[in-house]
Design an enzyme around this catalytic site. Structure first.
Site, PDB file in Angstrom:
ATOM      1  N   HIS A 100       7.460   0.198  57.048  1.00 36.48           N
ATOM      2  CA  HIS A 100       8.550  -0.027  56.105  1.00 36.48           C
ATOM      3  C   HIS A 100       9.225   1.252  55.635  1.00 36.48           C
ATOM      4  O   HIS A 100      10.258   1.188  54.951  1.00 36.48           O
ATOM      5  CB  HIS A 100       8.046  -0.846  54.904  1.00 36.48           C
ATOM      6  CG  HIS A 100       9.063  -1.815  54.390  1.00 36.48           C
ATOM      7  ND1 HIS A 100       8.743  -2.918  53.628  1.00 36.48           N
ATOM      8  CD2 HIS A 100      10.423  -1.875  54.525  1.00 36.48           C
ATOM      9  CE1 HIS A 100       9.831  -3.589  53.318  1.00 36.48           C
ATOM     10  NE2 HIS A 100      10.864  -2.972  53.852  1.00 36.48           N
ATOM     11  N   ASP A 123       8.579  -9.054  50.404  1.00 35.56           N
ATOM     12  CA  ASP A 123       7.430  -8.185  50.682  1.00 35.56           C
ATOM     13  C   ASP A 123       6.286  -8.505  49.724  1.00 35.56           C
ATOM     14  O   ASP A 123       6.516  -8.892  48.573  1.00 35.56           O
ATOM     15  CB  ASP A 123       7.876  -6.728  50.477  1.00 35.56           C
ATOM     16  CG  ASP A 123       6.970  -5.703  51.120  1.00 35.56           C
ATOM     17  OD1 ASP A 123       5.785  -6.000  51.353  1.00 35.56           O
ATOM     18  OD2 ASP A 123       7.449  -4.579  51.375  1.00 35.56           O
ATOM     19  N   HIS A 125       4.489  -6.125  48.723  1.00 33.15           N
ATOM     20  CA  HIS A 125       4.402  -4.874  47.967  1.00 33.15           C
ATOM     21  C   HIS A 125       5.764  -4.507  47.375  1.00 33.15           C
ATOM     22  O   HIS A 125       6.802  -4.953  47.863  1.00 33.15           O
ATOM     23  CB  HIS A 125       3.925  -3.738  48.877  1.00 33.15           C
ATOM     24  CG  HIS A 125       2.666  -4.057  49.622  1.00 33.15           C
ATOM     25  ND1 HIS A 125       2.666  -4.649  50.870  1.00 33.15           N
ATOM     26  CD2 HIS A 125       1.368  -3.867  49.283  1.00 33.15           C
ATOM     27  CE1 HIS A 125       1.408  -4.816  51.277  1.00 33.15           C
ATOM     28  NE2 HIS A 125       0.613  -4.359  50.332  1.00 33.15           N
ATOM     29  N   ASP A 127       6.721  -1.210  47.142  1.00 31.49           N
ATOM     30  CA  ASP A 127       7.169   0.007  47.839  1.00 31.49           C
ATOM     31  C   ASP A 127       7.965   0.916  46.911  1.00 31.49           C
ATOM     32  O   ASP A 127       8.983   1.503  47.295  1.00 31.49           O
ATOM     33  CB  ASP A 127       7.975  -0.343  49.089  1.00 31.49           C
ATOM     34  CG  ASP A 127       7.125  -1.050  50.140  1.00 31.49           C
ATOM     35  OD1 ASP A 127       5.887  -0.972  50.051  1.00 31.49           O
ATOM     36  OD2 ASP A 127       7.692  -1.692  51.039  1.00 31.49           O
ATOM     37  N   HIS A 140       5.377   4.592  53.724  1.00 32.29           N
ATOM     38  CA  HIS A 140       5.836   3.204  53.808  1.00 32.29           C
ATOM     39  C   HIS A 140       5.672   2.468  52.481  1.00 32.29           C
ATOM     40  O   HIS A 140       6.213   1.366  52.317  1.00 32.29           O
ATOM     41  CB  HIS A 140       5.137   2.437  54.949  1.00 32.29           C
ATOM     42  CG  HIS A 140       3.740   1.987  54.659  1.00 32.29           C
ATOM     43  ND1 HIS A 140       3.165   0.897  55.298  1.00 32.29           N
ATOM     44  CD2 HIS A 140       2.783   2.467  53.826  1.00 32.29           C
ATOM     45  CE1 HIS A 140       1.925   0.728  54.847  1.00 32.29           C
ATOM     46  NE2 HIS A 140       1.673   1.663  53.983  1.00 32.29           N
ATOM     47  N   ASP A 227       9.484  -7.598  55.142  1.00 26.80           N
ATOM     48  CA  ASP A 227       8.189  -7.138  55.635  1.00 26.80           C
ATOM     49  C   ASP A 227       7.372  -8.379  55.965  1.00 26.80           C
ATOM     50  O   ASP A 227       7.186  -9.258  55.119  1.00 26.80           O
ATOM     51  CB  ASP A 227       7.507  -6.310  54.532  1.00 26.80           C
ATOM     52  CG  ASP A 227       6.241  -5.624  54.987  1.00 26.80           C
ATOM     53  OD1 ASP A 227       5.505  -6.218  55.796  1.00 26.80           O
ATOM     54  OD2 ASP A 227       5.969  -4.506  54.507  1.00 26.80           O
ATOM     55  N   ASP A 229       4.399  -8.791  56.064  1.00 25.94           N
ATOM     56  CA  ASP A 229       3.220  -9.004  55.229  1.00 25.94           C
ATOM     57  C   ASP A 229       3.559  -9.790  53.956  1.00 25.94           C
ATOM     58  O   ASP A 229       2.677 -10.126  53.171  1.00 25.94           O
ATOM     59  CB  ASP A 229       2.475  -7.709  54.918  1.00 25.94           C
ATOM     60  CG  ASP A 229       3.167  -6.787  53.918  1.00 25.94           C
ATOM     61  OD1 ASP A 229       3.993  -7.254  53.113  1.00 25.94           O
ATOM     62  OD2 ASP A 229       2.862  -5.587  53.935  1.00 25.94           O
ATOM     63  N   GLU A 272       6.970  -4.084  60.052  1.00 32.99           N
ATOM     64  CA  GLU A 272       5.510  -4.123  59.886  1.00 32.99           C
ATOM     65  C   GLU A 272       4.804  -5.145  60.778  1.00 32.99           C
ATOM     66  O   GLU A 272       3.698  -5.604  60.471  1.00 32.99           O
ATOM     67  CB  GLU A 272       5.115  -4.341  58.419  1.00 32.99           C
ATOM     68  CG  GLU A 272       5.520  -3.201  57.484  1.00 32.99           C
ATOM     69  CD  GLU A 272       4.591  -1.994  57.499  1.00 32.99           C
ATOM     70  OE1 GLU A 272       3.577  -2.024  58.222  1.00 32.99           O
ATOM     71  OE2 GLU A 272       4.894  -1.020  56.771  1.00 32.99           O
TER      72      GLU A 272
END
Length: 300
Positions: A100, A123, A125, A127, A140, A227, A229, A272
């Site tokens: 990312h 996402d 996360h 980030d 990332h 992302d 994830d 990702e």
């Protein structure tokens, strides 16, 4: 959305410490992304992959607790220039990662074409770390903070301007793993976050409707940074940083369908995908399915 589209692969895995996401662009292409988009009547120019230099062992951890800073900067500088050029040519940039950290370059190349760019950050996360707050030094985990102008100046000043986006124009969807420094930044900057708690309570239709209406009112373009994830690893196992308790594939399809109907997107990236951790390219195939829904694929 613009019918002329440029696909840019970024085989980058230097923004994190787990290898494998550098093969993500190849996996997504192998899963049929170009064929899917051509079947939807898009004019596709596949620009291939951005060159990524490999670090020497002595480069592994560099200034300011930033892992592989030199290589991540160089790659994102090149990516930013490519995205900038494609938008100037009236082509929709679709970027395939890679980790990312490549969002640093995508947003740098995109935001200079808009007065008030909006961002949907799909996402697990936030980030939103910097060298000072990151537990790992992995870049990332920093691209959204960098795009806000927070972080190492080499990264924040790509294409010679900063910030790329304003915090009130960001909507994070699917968050369930935030570091302490990120939580502080979210509160200080006023970033809108729909965590899994809100998504479970409100439902994906309301979350996306609120996000779309919010960004429609205040922005002149919207970038999607997705992302994989963000999805639950039970469904999407081949990702760089899996976190349990995520979004379902069906919820994500609905989100993409609603974004397609809203017609607000001006650029996008999918990142990702890690084929090493995947099961028969399942996650890359999911990425292609989501891309199909985002660009208008319907059952009937």
């Amino acid at each position: 959305m613009q019918r002329n589209m440029s696909i840019i692969g970024v085989p980058m895995d230097l923004g994190q410490s787990r290898r494998g996401v550098d093969m993500g662009p190849s996996a997504i292409r192998y899963a049929g992304v170009i064929e899917t988009l051509e079947n939807l009547k898009y004019n596709i120019a596949d620009l291939g992959d951005v060159a990524v230099s490999r670090p020497d062992s002595k480069d592994n951890l560099q200034e300011g607790n930033l892992r592989n800073l030199k290589q991540v900067f160089e790659c994102n500088q090149t990516l930013a220039e490519m995205v900038d050029e494609e938008i100037a040519e009236k082509r929709f940039p679709l970027v395939l990662g890679g980790d990312h950290s490549i969002a640093i370059g995508t947003l740098a190349g995109t935001a200079k074409h808009y007065e008030n760019l909006g961002v949907i950050w799909y996402d697990a996360h936030g980030d939103l770390n910097s060298g000072e707050t990151s537990p790992s030094g992995n870049i990332h985990g920093m691209p959204l903070a960098v795009s806000l102008g927070i972080g190492h100046e080499k990264l924040t000043n790509i294409l010679d301007y900063a910030p790329k986006v304003n915090p009130e124009n960001i909507v994070i969807v699917g968050a369930r793993s935030l570091d302490p420094g990120e939580k502080v930044l979210i509160r200080e900057q006023g970033v809108t976050v729909y965590s899994m708690h809100e998504i479970d309570r409100l439902g994906m239709p309301q979350v996306m409707e609120e996000s779309i209406n919010y960004l429609k009112r205040r922005t002149d373009g919207v970038h999607l940074s997705l992302d994989l994830d963000g999805l639950d690893p039970e469904e999407a196992p081949g990702v760089g940083t899996p976190v349990m308790g995520g979004l379902s594939y069906r919820e994500s399809h609905l989100a993409m369908e609603m974004l397609s109907e809203s017609d607000i997107l001006t650029s996008a990236e999918f990142v990702e995908v890690n084929p090493i951790l995947d099961d028969k390219n399942k996650t890359a195939s999911m990425a292609v399915g989501l891309i199909g829904s985002l660009f208008g694929e319907k059952l009937k």
